[in-house]
Design a protein around this motif. Structure first.
Motif, PDB file in Angstrom:
ATOM      1  N   ALA A 220      49.244  97.198  53.761  1.00  0.00           N
ATOM      2  CA  ALA A 220      48.405  96.533  52.760  1.00  0.00           C
ATOM      3  C   ALA A 220      48.439  97.265  51.421  1.00  0.00           C
ATOM      4  CB  ALA A 220      46.964  96.428  53.269  1.00  0.00           C
ATOM      5  N   GLN A 223      51.429  96.011  49.775  1.00  0.00           N
ATOM      6  CA  GLN A 223      51.246  94.609  49.443  1.00  0.00           C
ATOM      7  C   GLN A 223      50.306  94.438  48.249  1.00  0.00           C
ATOM      8  OE1 GLN A 223      53.150  92.590  50.855  1.00  0.00           O
ATOM      9  NE2 GLN A 223      52.394  90.570  50.256  1.00  0.00           N
ATOM     10  N   ARG A 224      49.238  95.235  48.225  1.00  0.00           N
ATOM     11  CA  ARG A 224      48.306  95.151  47.091  1.00  0.00           C
ATOM     12  C   ARG A 224      48.998  95.575  45.802  1.00  0.00           C
ATOM     13  NH1 ARG A 224      44.282  96.960  50.803  1.00  0.00           N
ATOM     14  NH2 ARG A 224      44.700  99.132  50.231  1.00  0.00           N
ATOM     15  N   ARG A 225      49.834  96.592  45.915  1.00  0.00           N
ATOM     16  CA  ARG A 225      50.575  97.034  44.731  1.00  0.00           C
ATOM     17  C   ARG A 225      51.489  95.918  44.227  1.00  0.00           C
ATOM     18  NH1 ARG A 225      50.407  99.746  40.188  1.00  0.00           N
ATOM     19  NH2 ARG A 225      52.392 100.738  39.607  1.00  0.00           N
ATOM     20  N   LEU A 227      51.035  92.691  44.675  1.00  0.00           N
ATOM     21  CA  LEU A 227      50.180  91.636  44.111  1.00  0.00           C
ATOM     22  C   LEU A 227      49.674  92.009  42.726  1.00  0.00           C
ATOM     23  CD1 LEU A 227      48.112  90.607  47.272  1.00  0.00           C
ATOM     24  CD2 LEU A 227      49.987  89.361  46.194  1.00  0.00           C
ATOM     25  N   VAL A 228      49.288  93.288  42.564  1.00  0.00           N
ATOM     26  CA  VAL A 228      48.784  93.727  41.253  1.00  0.00           C
ATOM     27  C   VAL A 228      49.876  93.618  40.197  1.00  0.00           C
ATOM     28  CG1 VAL A 228      48.012  95.746  39.950  1.00  0.00           C
ATOM     29  CG2 VAL A 228      46.984  95.246  42.165  1.00  0.00           C
TER      30      VAL A 228
END
Length: 587
Positions: A220, A223-225, A227-228
């Motif tokens: 995650a 994945q968050r990186r 998305l950001v």
């Protein structure tokens, strides 16, 4: 760049150069025909309306219809050409990319084993067949459209130049503010995908030890990186895209206002009023389209860069003269080997000779370098120094495709590939039923295979049955000895075997010995040692003892006796081979 320094990707693109030129040639006529509606509007306004000539209107409309049909046909043709180009690139590159991905995985010891390069090739092909690419073929026509606008009226021309400059500036800012974020997001996405692939490959271990939530948390973070970064790039790109579209619409409206003023002042005829706005929209469309498809262009550029780097590292193996079939004589000279990506050597200055037809047992404590030596003997890991020779020739000098049938390998981690058992035993070559059954009989697995649902035609893998560890190991042994290879390396061949499997392995070794093959066996179990001709004792990447079986066992027994007298062992070989010493010479 000379042809000798071009990699396969560059050669393939050069082979498609004629197709790209054809697309450019068709784009010439496509953009020329795009002027037809503009001139049709001028003629209708300047000729048909004042003269009220129905026949002229019909004729002009018929000519326009033919030209538009031709335009549609040409656009279809150039799109089909790009589809053919993408297919041709796949045909020219897919095998090389697959080979490069394989070599990359091999050179990293499987740490970088993924199909990312093949995915990059697929994505690049998809970009070539998309509409975004045609904007780059149409953009060079901007000066032509601008020149036509100057012919209509200088103010029209300067309005086109000013609008184009604004859109080019917006395109520059779009690249500057989104390109870096999109590139980094793509890299992070690749890492997240690679991590996910590794996790799914070890699903049973993760499930059994309750590691799923922890690994999902690590995934995650990546994945968050992603998305950001994608959100930042999309936000900035969205603003610029909105400004671009709004400006283009506004510019066309202003062009109408400018045309209306010029009509009022009698500087142009009314036909140019709508024609100018229409042509301005057409002139600015490629730039606007490039801004809208910039994300795909950046991704394609990154994918091209990765493919280019991957294929640059693919060194074509030189053509080698065919050597006679090997007999199995092994000579190792001053061998130094470090695992892929590691700096510290695991094998240090190792030298030994093994005559053809010998069965050699390799024993020693964990991390002694036994599996590393196994990979070196087969030419899997290249040495930092020294040489492994097979029948006098450097193992690296052999043609791998021709040498492969003469080698057999059973690694610690048995991996059978999706397909039938006969396919796996035959190494996915042409299945010779007699050789497959012979290999299975020698490996002592023939009867077990016959008890499976479809015998040798039983499918294993995701679409078939799952075999136990012992079954996979015995079938892997049959694969290793298929075709009577001359050099066989077995890494812990009895780690998953029960007593029945152990006995079958002992019989198999006796039958293999009768064929005259050279066999290296890595094992911690003393039950297999009675079948050996020689024993090699390793410790800390070096050979502490090597010789005839009975001689080594006797010497180890003496060391063990002395060690027991001193209570604490001092000789590394004694602690490394206690089980070996327990076997009596001549057993």
């Amino acid at each position: 760049m000379s042809r000798s320094h071009e990699n396969n990707l560059q050669v393939a693109l050069k082979a498609c150069k004629g197709s790209f030129l054809s697309v450019g040639f068709f784009s010439l006529f496509v953009n020329a025909l795009m002027l037809a509606p503009t001139f049709y509007m001028i003629q209708v306004s300047g000729r048909v309306v004042p003269s009220s000539s129905t026949s002229t209107l019909i004729m002009l409309t018929l000519i326009l219809t033919i030209m538009m049909l031709t335009l549609g046909s040409l656009e279809w043709v150039r799109s089909r050409i790009m589809v053919r180009v993408s297919n041709r690139l796949d045909v020219l590159l897919s095998r090389d990319v697959y080979r490069a991905s394989f070599k990359k995985a091999l050179s990293t010891g499987g740490m970088d084993a993924s199909a990312q390069s093949l995915n990059d090739l697929t994505s690049l092909r998809q970009f070539l067949t998309g509409n975004g690419l045609f904007a780059f073929f149409d953009a060079p026509w901007l000066p032509i459209y601008t020149a036509v606008m100057f012919l209509f009226h200088p103010w029209f021309g300067w309005m086109t130049v000013g609008s184009a400059v604004v859109l080019v500036v917006l395109a520059y800012f779009n690249h500057r503010y989104t390109g870096k974020a999109l590139t980094e997001a793509n890299q992070q996405s690749v890492r997240a995908t690679l991590q996910t692939t590794k996790n799914l490959r070890n699903a049973e271990v993760i499930e059994s030890m309750g590691m799923l939530d922890t690994l999902m948390a690590r995934w995650a973070i990546y994945q968050r990186r992603v998305l950001v970064l994608q959100s930042q790039a999309s936000d900035k790109g969205g603003i610029i895209t909105s400004i671009s579209k709004t400006f283009r619409t506004w510019a066309q409206s202003i062009m109408l206002a400018l045309g209306a003023y010029l009509v009022i002042t009698h500087e142009i005829n009314p036909g140019l009023l709508m024609a100018g706005s229409l042509l301005l929209g057409r002139a600015l469309s490629p730039i606007d389209q490039m801004i809208g498809s910039w994300k795909g262009f950046v991704a394609a550029r990154v994918q091209y860069g990765r493919l280019n780097d991957t294929l640059e590292k693919l060194n074509a193996e030189p053509q080698r003269m065919a050597l006679p079939d090997p007999e199995g004589h092994i000579q190792v000279e001053n061998l130094v080997i470090a695992p892929p990506g590691a700096k510290a050597a695991v094998i240090r200055n190792m030298s030994f000779v093994t005559p053809a037809g010998s069965i050699v047992g390799i024993v020693g404590p964990s991390a002694a370098g036994k599996s590393t030596l196994a990979r070196a003997l087969l030419g899997i890991w290249p040495p930092q120094h020294g040489t492994v020779r097979l029948d006098g020739a450097d193992i690296a000098a052999w043609d791998k495709q021709k040498l492969g049938p003469h080698l057999g390998y059973l690694p610690q981690d048995i991996e059978l590939f999706e397909g039938t058992i006969s396919d796996n035993v035959a190494r996915f070559g042409k299945v010779d039923p007699e050789k497959v059954v012979l290999a299975a009989r020698v490996a002592g697995v023939h009867e077990m295979i016959l008890q499976l649902p479809d015998g040798y035609d039983t499918v294993i893998g995701s679409e078939g049955i799952n075999l136990s560890g012992g079954q996979r190991q015995r079938i892997g042994l049959a694969r290793a000895i298929y075709g009577s290879p001359r050099l066989i390396v077995l890494d812990e061949p009895n780690s998953n075997l029960d007593d029945v499997g152990e006995k079958a392995l002992a019989v198999a070794l006796q039958k293999i010995k009768e064929t005259g093959a050279t066999v290296f066996i890595i094992s911690h179990r003393p039950s297999i040692l009675s079948r050996l001709d020689r024993i090699m004792v390793m410790s800390a990447g070096t050979i502490t003892m090597y010789g005839a079986r009975d001689q080594v066992i006797a010497e180890l027994a003496q060391q063990q006796a002395k060690a027991q007298q001193r209570v604490a062992p001092t000789a590394p070989a004694a602690s490394a081979a206690t089980d070996v010493a327990s076997v009596q010479p001549g057993a």
